[in-house]
Design a protein around this motif. Structure first.
Motif, PDB file in Angstrom:
ATOM      1  N   GLY A  66       6.713  -3.908   0.411  1.00  6.91           N
ATOM      2  CA  GLY A  66       7.268  -2.836   1.202  1.00  6.91           C
ATOM      3  C   GLY A  66       8.448  -2.158   0.581  1.00  6.91           C
ATOM      4  O   GLY A  66       8.676  -0.990   0.836  1.00  6.91           O
ATOM      5  N   PRO A 124       4.835  -2.352  11.072  1.00  7.62           N
ATOM      6  CA  PRO A 124       4.519  -1.804   9.750  1.00  7.62           C
ATOM      7  C   PRO A 124       5.199  -2.543   8.608  1.00  7.62           C
ATOM      8  O   PRO A 124       4.611  -2.733   7.543  1.00  7.62           O
ATOM      9  CB  PRO A 124       5.009  -0.355   9.846  1.00  7.62           C
ATOM     10  CG  PRO A 124       4.970  -0.034  11.293  1.00  7.62           C
ATOM     11  CD  PRO A 124       5.327  -1.316  11.991  1.00  7.62           C
ATOM     12  N   ARG A 128       2.568  -4.212   5.955  1.00 10.51           N
ATOM     13  CA  ARG A 128       2.423  -3.452   4.712  1.00 10.51           C
ATOM     14  C   ARG A 128       2.043  -4.342   3.529  1.00 10.51           C
ATOM     15  O   ARG A 128       1.308  -3.926   2.640  1.00 10.51           O
ATOM     16  CB  ARG A 128       3.738  -2.726   4.409  1.00 10.51           C
ATOM     17  CG  ARG A 128       3.621  -1.611   3.391  1.00 10.51           C
ATOM     18  CD  ARG A 128       4.915  -0.813   3.380  1.00 10.51           C
ATOM     19  NE  ARG A 128       4.831   0.333   2.498  1.00 10.51           N
ATOM     20  CZ  ARG A 128       5.770   1.247   2.379  1.00 10.51           C
ATOM     21  NH1 ARG A 128       6.864   1.139   3.106  1.00 10.51           N
ATOM     22  NH2 ARG A 128       5.637   2.261   1.555  1.00 10.51           N
ATOM     23  N   ALA A 131      -1.797  -4.759   3.203  1.00  9.53           N
ATOM     24  CA  ALA A 131      -2.623  -3.590   2.911  1.00  9.53           C
ATOM     25  C   ALA A 131      -2.954  -3.510   1.428  1.00  9.53           C
ATOM     26  O   ALA A 131      -2.195  -4.010   0.587  1.00  9.53           O
ATOM     27  CB  ALA A 131      -1.896  -2.314   3.357  1.00  9.53           C
ATOM     28  N   ALA A 136      -0.397   0.613   0.673  1.00  8.84           N
ATOM     29  CA  ALA A 136       0.984   0.160   0.840  1.00  8.84           C
ATOM     30  C   ALA A 136       1.970   1.139   0.227  1.00  8.84           C
ATOM     31  O   ALA A 136       3.112   1.250   0.690  1.00  8.84           O
ATOM     32  CB  ALA A 136       1.166  -1.227   0.219  1.00  8.84           C
ATOM     33  N   ASP A 137       1.561   1.844  -0.816  1.00 14.03           N
ATOM     34  CA  ASP A 137       2.448   2.780  -1.510  1.00 14.03           C
ATOM     35  C   ASP A 137       2.513   4.153  -0.854  1.00 14.03           C
ATOM     36  O   ASP A 137       3.168   5.050  -1.381  1.00 14.03           O
ATOM     37  CB  ASP A 137       2.002   2.944  -2.970  1.00 14.03           C
ATOM     38  CG  ASP A 137       2.303   1.714  -3.807  1.00 14.03           C
ATOM     39  OD1 ASP A 137       3.141   0.904  -3.382  1.00 14.03           O
ATOM     40  OD2 ASP A 137       1.701   1.570  -4.887  1.00 14.03           O
ATOM     41  N   TRP A 142       2.887   4.477   7.067  1.00 12.97           N
ATOM     42  CA  TRP A 142       3.826   3.623   7.791  1.00 12.97           C
ATOM     43  C   TRP A 142       4.745   4.449   8.676  1.00 12.97           C
ATOM     44  O   TRP A 142       5.145   4.001   9.757  1.00 12.97           O
ATOM     45  CB  TRP A 142       4.595   2.771   6.781  1.00 12.97           C
ATOM     46  CG  TRP A 142       3.620   2.210   5.797  1.00 12.97           C
ATOM     47  CD1 TRP A 142       3.425   2.591   4.500  1.00 12.97           C
ATOM     48  CD2 TRP A 142       2.611   1.214   6.055  1.00 12.97           C
ATOM     49  NE1 TRP A 142       2.383   1.890   3.936  1.00 12.97           N
ATOM     50  CE2 TRP A 142       1.870   1.042   4.861  1.00 12.97           C
ATOM     51  CE3 TRP A 142       2.284   0.447   7.177  1.00 12.97           C
ATOM     52  CZ2 TRP A 142       0.817   0.141   4.769  1.00 12.97           C
ATOM     53  CZ3 TRP A 142       1.239  -0.451   7.083  1.00 12.97           C
ATOM     54  CH2 TRP A 142       0.520  -0.593   5.897  1.00 12.97           C
ATOM     55  N   ASN A 369      11.346   5.865   4.558  1.00 13.40           N
ATOM     56  CA  ASN A 369      11.115   4.794   5.514  1.00 13.40           C
ATOM     57  C   ASN A 369      11.950   4.926   6.779  1.00 13.40           C
ATOM     58  O   ASN A 369      12.083   3.970   7.536  1.00 13.40           O
ATOM     59  CB  ASN A 369      11.387   3.443   4.838  1.00 13.40           C
ATOM     60  CG  ASN A 369      10.287   3.069   3.867  1.00 13.40           C
ATOM     61  OD1 ASN A 369       9.145   2.873   4.254  1.00 13.40           O
ATOM     62  ND2 ASN A 369      10.622   3.001   2.594  1.00 13.40           N
ATOM     63  N   PHE A 384      12.738  -2.742   4.175  1.00 14.69           N
ATOM     64  CA  PHE A 384      11.710  -2.342   3.220  1.00 14.69           C
ATOM     65  C   PHE A 384      12.228  -2.494   1.788  1.00 14.69           C
ATOM     66  O   PHE A 384      11.463  -2.782   0.865  1.00 14.69           O
ATOM     67  CB  PHE A 384      11.282  -0.885   3.451  1.00 14.69           C
ATOM     68  CG  PHE A 384      10.211  -0.715   4.490  1.00 14.69           C
ATOM     69  CD1 PHE A 384       9.048  -1.448   4.437  1.00 14.69           C
ATOM     70  CD2 PHE A 384      10.377   0.191   5.522  1.00 14.69           C
ATOM     71  CE1 PHE A 384       8.052  -1.290   5.391  1.00 14.69           C
ATOM     72  CE2 PHE A 384       9.393   0.357   6.477  1.00 14.69           C
ATOM     73  CZ  PHE A 384       8.230  -0.385   6.412  1.00 14.69           C
TER      74      PHE A 384
END
Length: 407
Positions: A66, A124, A128, A131, A136-137, A142, A369, A384
């Motif tokens: 994350g 999330p 993450r 995923a 995820a990127d 998210w 984020n 994150f």
């Protein structure tokens, strides 16, 4: 009353209520803040290290998914129960040979115009890591979940003809905006919503469990896990069904857009993407650099950047590489830098080792984020950056100390 719906062989149970999840918090004190006025940012990669020098360990332990130190933990198994999995059962599963990580999520079936959709309700920040890396990127996925919107699995988008950007009325429930489509590759799961949205939908708490372990041990994992579960609980092997590298599609802010994940369509306009240039110049001190860089993310305090800079590298004193491969004064992983790195001093290059690029890039990453919204969104954005609540508490404590030192 329990309603059952099935898709792709996976059954979800929906109950009328769910208990709110508690957010874990850590407390840390940090008063020994570094002076910023006399610290001059220095550029350039570190000289070659002698073989005997050990790379600097990441703060707060190994980095997790994350943040800049993204470490995916792809699921080997998806467990679906018709009732909340007891903690004792989850503890027993976690102790099995080959099991490296587990996590549970809320889940259930809802109906939209009579059509059943199987959903997971997730945090999330935690989900993450599970995923596929291509998903995820993608911060837009998210952010959509954080905003209470619905993220459909790409296969469900095509199968049910969902139109991204449109709102759908859940039978007897709220309206959901289909904000994005992504290939999560979880058999029978048609999409994701946030934990809060899941509670509004009446999804069952702790009904789904993801299990991570070596791919070659999937059969043994399934056998061992199945023996610990009550009759009727399903265990599905995930690994081979994951779709890696598939395009994630977003809805535009104003217009509904058909899903183009199968044809390679690009991301839409509202996806938060890294600006290639965020000019802050070359200020003569870290104090001014942090202050200018905070402008990349309206609402973000410069003291948060300063606190992260202190924790990660002591303001450029120890730029790594870390044991995890993170680099530069803000300790980015190269893959994350590729997505969020910006050219802060307008020299035509986004240099991971340059504080004039790294600090505004950190602001860019935090902003993607939700850091600019403050409060819990800020804390989650810092989480994150490095998946540790003690890390978040330490950064917040240092940030407050900088605010007091430089009013």
């Amino acid at each position: 009353m329990i309603t059952l719906a099935a898709a792709c062989g996976v059954v979800f149970a929906v109950l009328a209520a769910a208990q709110p999840a508690e957010v874990r918090r850590a407390v840390a004190a940090e008063s020994d803040v570094r002076d910023l006025t006399g610290l001059v940012p220095l550029t350039g990669a570190p000289a070659a290290r002698p073989a005997s020098v050990t790379p600097r360990p990441s703060p707060s332990g190994t980095r997790a998914a994350g943040g800049p130190g993204l470490t995916p933990t792809p699921p080997s198994l998806l467990v679906i129960s018709q009732s909340t999995l007891p903690q004792e059962t989850k503890d027993d599963i976690s102790r099995l040979k080959h099991v490296q990580k587990i996590d549970s999520f809320d889940g259930g079936a809802v109906k939209v115009s009579g059509i059943g959709l199987n959903l997971l309700a997730v945090d999330p920040a935690r989900f993450r890591a599970w995923a596929p890396k291509a998903v995820a990127d993608q911060p837009g996925v998210w952010n959509a979940l954080n905003n209470g919107e619905f993220v459909a699995d790409s296969s469900a988008t095509r199968r049910f003809g969902l139109v991204l950007g449109s709102e759908y009325q859940v039978d007897g429930g709220p309206r959901l905006r289909a904000a994005a489509s992504a290939p999560f590759g979880l058999p029978g799961v048609d999409g994701l919503v946030s934990e809060e949205t899941g509670r509004r939908l009446g999804l069952l708490p702790g009904v789904a469990l993801l299990v991570n372990g070596p791919e070659k041990a999937s059969a043994a994992l399934k056998s061992g896990v199945s023996k610990l579960l009550s009759p009727g609980t399903q265990v599905v092997v995930v690994g081979g069904n994951r779709t890696a590298g598939t395009v994630v599609e977003k809805a535009t802010a104003k217009k509904a857009v058909p899903d183009k994940a199968a044809t390679g369509g690009g991301a839409a306009a509202d996806e938060p993407v890294a600006a290639r240039r965020a000019t802050v110049g070359r200020p003569g001190s870290y104090l001014e650099l942090y202050r200018l860089s905070a402008g990349v993310c309206p609402g973000l305090s410069w003291t948060v950047l300063a606190a992260i800079g202190q924790v990660e590298s002591s303001h450029g004193r120890n730029n790594g590489p870390s044991s995890a491969g993170a680099q530069g004064p803000m300790q980015f992983m190269p893959a994350t830098w590729k997505a969020y790195g910006v050219d802060g001093d307008a020299d035509g290059v986004a240099d991971i080792w340059s504080p004039y690029d790294a600090v505004p890039s950190a602001a860019n990453y935090l902003c993607a984020n939700g850091a600019g919204q403050g409060g819990k969104k800020l804390e989650k954005a810092i989480w994150f950056y490095n998946h540790s609540w003690s890390y978040v508490a330490k950064v917040m404590s240092i940030s407050q100390a900088y605010a007091a030192t430089y009013p």
